[in-house]
Design an enzyme around this catalytic site. Structure first.
Site, short mmCIF file in Angstrom:
data_model
loop_
_atom_site.label_atom_id
_atom_site.label_comp_id
_atom_site.label_asym_id
_atom_site.label_seq_id
_atom_site.Cartn_x
_atom_site.Cartn_y
_atom_site.Cartn_z
N TYR A 165 40.27 -1.70 78.40
CA TYR A 165 40.61 -0.43 79.03
C TYR A 165 39.70 0.68 78.48
CZ TYR A 165 43.42 3.57 80.56
OH TYR A 165 43.84 4.75 81.13
N SER A 218 39.76 8.70 80.60
CA SER A 218 40.71 8.72 79.48
C SER A 218 39.92 8.99 78.21
CB SER A 218 41.44 7.38 79.35
OG SER A 218 42.14 7.31 78.12
#
Length: 249
Positions: A158, A145
């Site tokens: 995250y 990501s």
């Protein structure tokens, strides 16, 4: 249908999710046999496999946090398919937590995010390493990501886990060469409902602030994963960004 991946076996972990199912479809169209791996719902994995073009696909289940289950999956693929040439890790988990709210990011949430978004990917590669090495042209693609480089994501843990995947690609790209290539595909906002609580309002705002004027679709990411297998054959240890330019903001 094409024959670019004819004779190859691709294992897609997280294959019942949006990006995973789109990737399985692209691999099948390119001629590969696909093992669609869900976390728990074997019937859903079987439905996705049954929807794929071509023949020889099947569904399976293995929790990304259960290393023994991943080892068993690899053994099952060896017994039934006889080989594994491509491993794609699309499984993931997150929860929206404001970065300034340190108390809300509990130890338990941090551990869960790291288990699902980093340790599990490593464990899957570890389980399939021998099969991928035996292929002689093995490929691992992890879904990272842009949060791993921008530091702006659903929560701080995250972001850290995805940064860890980027480093993992570099480390394993070096360690497993030349018989196994390791690549990351790094999306921005993708229209999958992956982050609980984010709906159309968030997606509309994200699209308005993305240079290419929209958020990503699962197939945008799947196309990049397919390219790793069919076009980018002299690349390893790097992260390929597929975000419509969102990281530029």
């Amino acid at each position: 249908m094409s024959s670019l991946l004819q004779g190859k076996v691709a294992v897609v972990i997280g294959g019942t999710g949006g990006i995973g199912a789109a990737t399985a479809t692209r691999f099948a169209r390119a001629g590969a046999r696909v093992v669609v791996v869900g976390q728990r719902d074997e019937e859903k994995a079987r439905r996705v496999a049954a929807s794929l073009p071509g023949e020889g696909h099947r569904g399976a289940v293995a929790a990304i946090t259960d290393s023994a289950a991943l080892d068993a999956l690899a053994a099952d693929v060896r017994a039934r398919e006889g080989r594994a040439d491509i491993l794609v890790n699309t499984a993931g988990f997150t929860k929206a937590i404001r970065h300034a709210d340190l108390d809300a990011l509990t130890d338990e949430i941090i551990d869960d995010i790291m288990k699902v978004n980093w340790r599990g990917q490593f464990a899957a590669i570890r389980a399939f390493r021998a099969l991928l090495d035996a292929s002689g042209d093995g490929l691992v693609v992890n879904v990272s990501s842009i949060a791993g480089t921008t530091g702006a994501g659903s929560n701080i843990a995250y972001c850290a886990a995805k940064a860890g995947l980027d480093v993992m690609a570099a480390s394993l790209g070096r360690a497993l060469a030349p018989r196994i290539r390791v690549l990351n595909v790094s999306p921005g906002v993708v229209d999958t409902g992956f982050v609980p609580g984010r709906g159309e309002d968030f997606n509309d705002k994200a699209a308005a602030t993305t240079p290419l004027g929209r958020i990503g679709a699962p197939d945008d990411v799947a196309a990049a994963i397919e390219a790793c297998a069919t076009q980018l054959t002299f690349s390893t240890g790097v992260t390929i960004v597929v975000d419509g330019g969102r990281r530029l903001n």
